[in-house]
Design a protein around this motif. Structure first.
Motif, PDB file in Angstrom:
ATOM      1  N   LEU A  72     -10.876   0.155  -0.826  1.00 56.36           N
ATOM      2  CA  LEU A  72     -10.134   0.638  -1.982  1.00 56.36           C
ATOM      3  C   LEU A  72     -10.953   0.465  -3.264  1.00 56.36           C
ATOM      4  N   TYR A  96      -4.892  -7.141  -1.194  1.00 51.34           N
ATOM      5  CA  TYR A  96      -5.603  -7.124   0.090  1.00 51.34           C
ATOM      6  C   TYR A  96      -6.412  -8.402   0.288  1.00 51.34           C
ATOM      7  N   MET A 139      -3.410  -3.894  -6.113  1.00 49.75           N
ATOM      8  CA  MET A 139      -3.546  -3.562  -4.700  1.00 49.75           C
ATOM      9  C   MET A 139      -4.815  -4.171  -4.107  1.00 49.75           C
ATOM     10  N   ASP A 147       0.416   4.102  -2.704  1.00 51.05           N
ATOM     11  CA  ASP A 147       0.144   5.500  -2.363  1.00 51.05           C
ATOM     12  C   ASP A 147       1.219   6.444  -2.884  1.00 51.05           C
ATOM     13  N   GLU A 198     -10.056  -3.546   3.921  1.00 48.43           N
ATOM     14  CA  GLU A 198      -9.230  -2.593   3.194  1.00 48.43           C
ATOM     15  C   GLU A 198      -9.412  -2.744   1.687  1.00 48.43           C
ATOM     16  N   ARG A 219       0.827  -1.200   0.000  1.00 47.50           N
ATOM     17  CA  ARG A 219       0.000   0.000   0.000  1.00 47.50           C
ATOM     18  C   ARG A 219       0.869   1.260   0.000  1.00 47.50           C
TER      19      ARG A 219
END
Length: 879
Positions: free
Chosen positions: A287, A275, A271, A258, A283, A254
């Motif tokens: 997202l 997760y 991503m 980011d 999470e 992450r």
């Protein structure tokens, strides 16, 4: 091995013949030299192909074949280009022509033609002196595409100069072929050689780190991404996200996500799926919603990840909403999304909806069929799974290893050995037998279908065995009453694979069945060292071990330290007290169970009724039976009725027991009449016993144990003629009695003794010890075995139904333990009257405590008496 961008003065890659990279990759000895090594023989064309090319050669050859070959290659005319190449015998073409030919062969996957071009190149004078980077890369690319890594490696070693493309081709070839460690080593060699990685290097090498997985190397590659200035490239960053997620570090993934200045749909999908793969569903969904709020359209791979999250969350409502979103966004054209939906609804148990999606799917692939078959199997419809598998074969869809494993599980559930054997043959024909998954399913099927030797055969020929393989075969041996072999395999397992909690549960069950207390304690200690003592069924398996080995104090200690006790824990402890004849302790434990708020089940009530029966607690047993439905919401079944008949029969209330059977609201089965027959055996009631036996054989005439019990009844009443008749009937029906076998554990090793088996290395000493004991018993005026005081017919009958194997085990224990130590023996049959009398006498003479656990109960001999109260031997109750 640390990765370094600097090459040492004497790089092992070029000089050390024992370097692991050289060993695995078959590195040519003179990789760094300019002298050509010659291409391998594989590159030489077949003679008939060369002759055919010559015959097909055109009579006229152009002045400059290079331009013409390039022109033909651009048009895709490989045959024409090869005819011109054949005409140019002994003449070297320029790199453009060769590269054009090689690229066309690679594009068409024309293997034979490609090797003919390579042979022509290697036979020219220009090749003998040097191999240009451009031409070498073209050859490498083609050979890797053909999957011939050995030939590619040979060419790679000939190249005087290499660029980053050369290294990328080789690294990618090894990674794609599954040689991940070799690909990572090649990357290291690339850095040592001073080559600078480019944008195509990092995604490939990071995927290799993710597949191993190797987080340490992945972090080092991350540092190289930054060092070489690729930290702003989307492809490299996406590969980093995937690598960290696959290595289980979604937090760092992450951070990379980011920190990206730009993201594409692959970034978001990597991503989100990362997760979900690490079970961080909250999470991942957050997202996904952020992605939707930003009006970014997800790709099918994103939707399959989100759908899989519904499986993890077991949220049917959320799954329905995702299904609606899939329809709204027009993802139904993608077969992978359909497959994920089938799997999701199967997880929810909604097979109707899963079937609708499957039927609506126009282009079904093997995953579609496998997901549907698996859904039926996991939801308890193995018949439908087999039907769907047949339809899959009828539609000419080739099953994969997952489909075959699922079908084998269905065969196991149904006991369909015939179909399972055919699927085994299919797996062999399809050459998926090396698959560990298929092998594990076959071991489980053969074991549970009572073909454990076939399971051992599969196990033997499996090239790769994981912890599931070992656990399955150990469990299979245990359920087929081959616990001794199971424990032997457990020792072999430690050499290759570390047991997990499932293996330990199966092994503890094997220890419990043969009374291997020390071996069980070793497993217990290993579980504690590895902090597995409270994992899954392991606490209950430990409790069962100590209870079945007769160590009720150890069992109670384990019971007290077990924090998450369930009803099974209480049942094991309760049954342990019952078998040992501790009715008072069982009643006290049952009261504690009720006070603790644990709801009894039908097994609990069987245990407490059995405890009352073994301890002669008739009134308490009646109270439990009469109130079990009202107080504990347990409706009496046939097992509970059998316990009550056994309770009354053991206490001598035979007429009351018979009346109880006649008044039953359920039709009595063979076990209930068997309990009555056992009571008649204890109290020598011949008439009622014969009546119970007739009822038994009307319901079940194939169980040897009831014939044994009837023989004992006749023997105890002096009816030897009837004993002979029953024995004759058994022979005619082919009812063989299992050979007597006893196990004794000495110094951590379990020794097995079969009746009349003289294969033990100390058998002569054992018989000598027994002979000496018999002499001492005779001199003391006690009962001798099988002498004039025991009828010859009784001795013969005892040999069949008992085997006297426990005597051998006891003698061995006396020989190999220090004086005063108790002897514990486990036996697979009932103990006969003769052995019972002998062991009482031996316990008094040697002043040792001797405990024999036969098929039904414990006999604890001490100072010439037995804990069973003289009625325990030959107790054949079927409850």
């Amino acid at each position: 091995m640390a990765l370094s961008a600097r090459s040492p003065p004497n790089s092992p890659f070029f000089s050390d013949h024992n370097h692991p990279c050289r060993r695995r990759l078959l590195l040519p000895a003179n990789l760094s030299r300019s002298k050509p090594l010659g291409l391998p023989s594989r590159l030489a064309p077949n003679s008939h192909l060369a002759a055919r090319s010559s015959l097909q050669a055109s009579a006229l050859s152009p002045a400059d074949p290079n331009a013409e070959i390039c022109r033909l290659c651009i048009r895709g005319d490989l045959d024409g280009a090869l005819r011109l190449l054949a005409e140019a015998k002994g003449r070297s073409l320029n790199d453009d022509a060769y590269v054009a030919l090689l690229r066309l062969c690679e594009w068409k996957v024309a293997v034979e033609q490609g090797f003919r071009v390579c042979y022509h190149i290697s036979s020219t004078s220009s090749f003998a002196s040097s191999l240009s980077v451009r031409l070498g890369n073209a050859i490498l690319s083609m050979l890797v595409r053909f999957g011939d890594l050995l030939a590619a490696w040979s060419v790679f070693g000939k190249m005087v100069e290499r660029n980053v493309f050369s290294w990328n081709v080789m690294i990618g070839g090894y990674a794609k072929a599954g040689f991940l460690d070799e690909a990572l080593d090649l990357y290291q060699c690339m850095l040592w050689a001073g080559a600078r990685p480019d944008l195509y290097t990092f995604p490939c090498i990071l995927r290799s780190c993710a597949a191993v997985p190797d987080l340490i190397r992945g972090r080092e590659v991350h540092a190289h991404v930054i060092r070489f200035g690729f930290s702003t490239e989307i492809d490299a960053m996406n590969a980093l996200i995937t690598m960290y997620a696959k290595c289980g570090n979604s937090a760092v993934a992450r951070e990379v996500f980011d920190g990206m200045p730009r993201r594409d749909c692959i970034s978001w999908n990597a991503m989100i799926s990362g997760y979900f793969e690490n079970e961080n569903c909250a999470e991942g969904l957050e997202l996904f919603l952020t992605m939707r709020d930003l009006s970014l359209k997800p790709v099918p791979e994103t939707m399959t990840s989100v759908i899989s999250a519904s499986d993890l969350l077991c949220d049917r409502k959320f799954g329905k909403e995702i299904h609606g979103y899939v329809i709204k966004m027009n993802f139904l054209a993608d077969v992978s999304v359909h497959n994920s939906l089938i799997q999701m609804y199967s997880t929810f148990g909604d097979l109707g909806e899963a079937e609708k999606i499957f039927l609506r799917l126009e282009s079904k692939d093997v995953i579609s069929w496998t997901a549907t078959i698996s859904g039926y199997e996991k939801n308890g419809f193995p018949e439908k799974a087999l039907e769907m598998f047949e339809q899959m074969r009828d539609n000419n869809v080739i099953p994969d290893e997952i489909a075959i494993s699922t079908v084998l599980s269905s065969c196991t559930s149904l006991g369909r050995l015939d179909i399972g054997t055919k699927v085994h043959k299919l797996a062999q024909d399809m050459r998926v037998m090396p698959s560990t998954m298929v092998g594990n399913a076959l071991i489980d099927m053969y074991s549970k279908c009572r073909c454990v030797d076939k399971a051992l055969e599969v196990f033997k020929y499996m090239s790769e065995k994981d912890v599931i393989t070992w656990s399955s075969i150990i469990s299979g041996l245990r359920i087929n009453s081959r616990s001794f072999d199971a424990l032997s395999l457990l020792r072999q397992m430690h050499v290759d694979v570390l047991p997990n909690s499932t293996t330990m549960v199966a092994s503890l069950s094997a220890c419990a069945s043969v009374g291997a207390l020390m071996c069980g304690k070793e497993i217990h200690a290993q579980a504690l060292r590895r902090r597995l003592g409270s994992e899954g069924y392991l606490p209950n398996a430990l409790l069962d071990l100590y209870a079945k080995c007769g160590r009720t104090k150890y069992a109670r200690t384990q019971f007290n330290v077990h924090r998450s006790k369930d009803v099974v824990s209480w049942n094991i402890m309760l049954t342990g007290y019952a078998v040992k004849g501790h009715g008072d302790l069982a009643v006290s434990l049952f009261s504690q169970m009720i006070e603790a708020g644990v709801q009894p089940d039908e097994v609990t009530m069987v245990g407490i009724l059995c405890a009352c029966s073994r301890s002669g607690m008739v009134s308490q047993g009646w109270d439990y039976f009469n109130t079990m439905k009202m107080k504990y919401s347990v409706t009496p079944n046939l097992k509970h009725y059998a316990c009550m008949v056994d309770l009354l029969g053991r206490a001598g209330h035979l007429e009351r027991a018979y009346q109880f059977v006649k008044d039953m609201t359920l039709d009595p089965d063979a076990a209930i009449w068997g309990a009555l027959l056992n009571g008649c055996r204890i109290h020598h009631n011949l008439e009622l016993g014969e009546f119970a036996a007739r009822k038994i054989f009307e319901l079940d005439d194939s169980s040897a144990r009831y014939y044994e019990l009837l023989c004992i009844l006749y023997r105890d009443n002096g009816r030897w003629d009837q004993v002979a008749k029953v024995r004759k009937v058994m022979r005619e029906k082919g009812l063989a009695v299992d050979p007597g076998c006893s196990w004794v554990e000495v110094k951590g090793s379990v020794h097995a003794f079969l009746s009349f088996d003289e294969s033990h290395p100390q058998i002569n000493q054992i018989y000598a010890v027994l002979s000496g004991l018999y002499e001492r018993i005779g001199r003391a005026g006690m009962v001798l075995p099988d002498n004039g005081s025991i009828d010859e017919m009784e001795a013969s009958e005892s040999d069949i139904f008992c085997g006297h194997s426990e005597r051998l085990a006891v003698a061995f224990g006396l020989m190999n333990t220090t004086p005063g130590m108790p002897i514990w023996v486990t036996k697979n049959l009932y103990m006969c009257r003769s052995c019972h009398a002998i062991l009482k006498s031996i316990s008094k003479i040697v002043r040792r405590e001797i405990t024999i656990r036969d098929i039904e109960q414990f006999h604890h001999f001490k100072d010439g008496s037995c804990s069973c109260g003289e009625e325990g031997y030959w107790s054949g109750s079927a409850n």
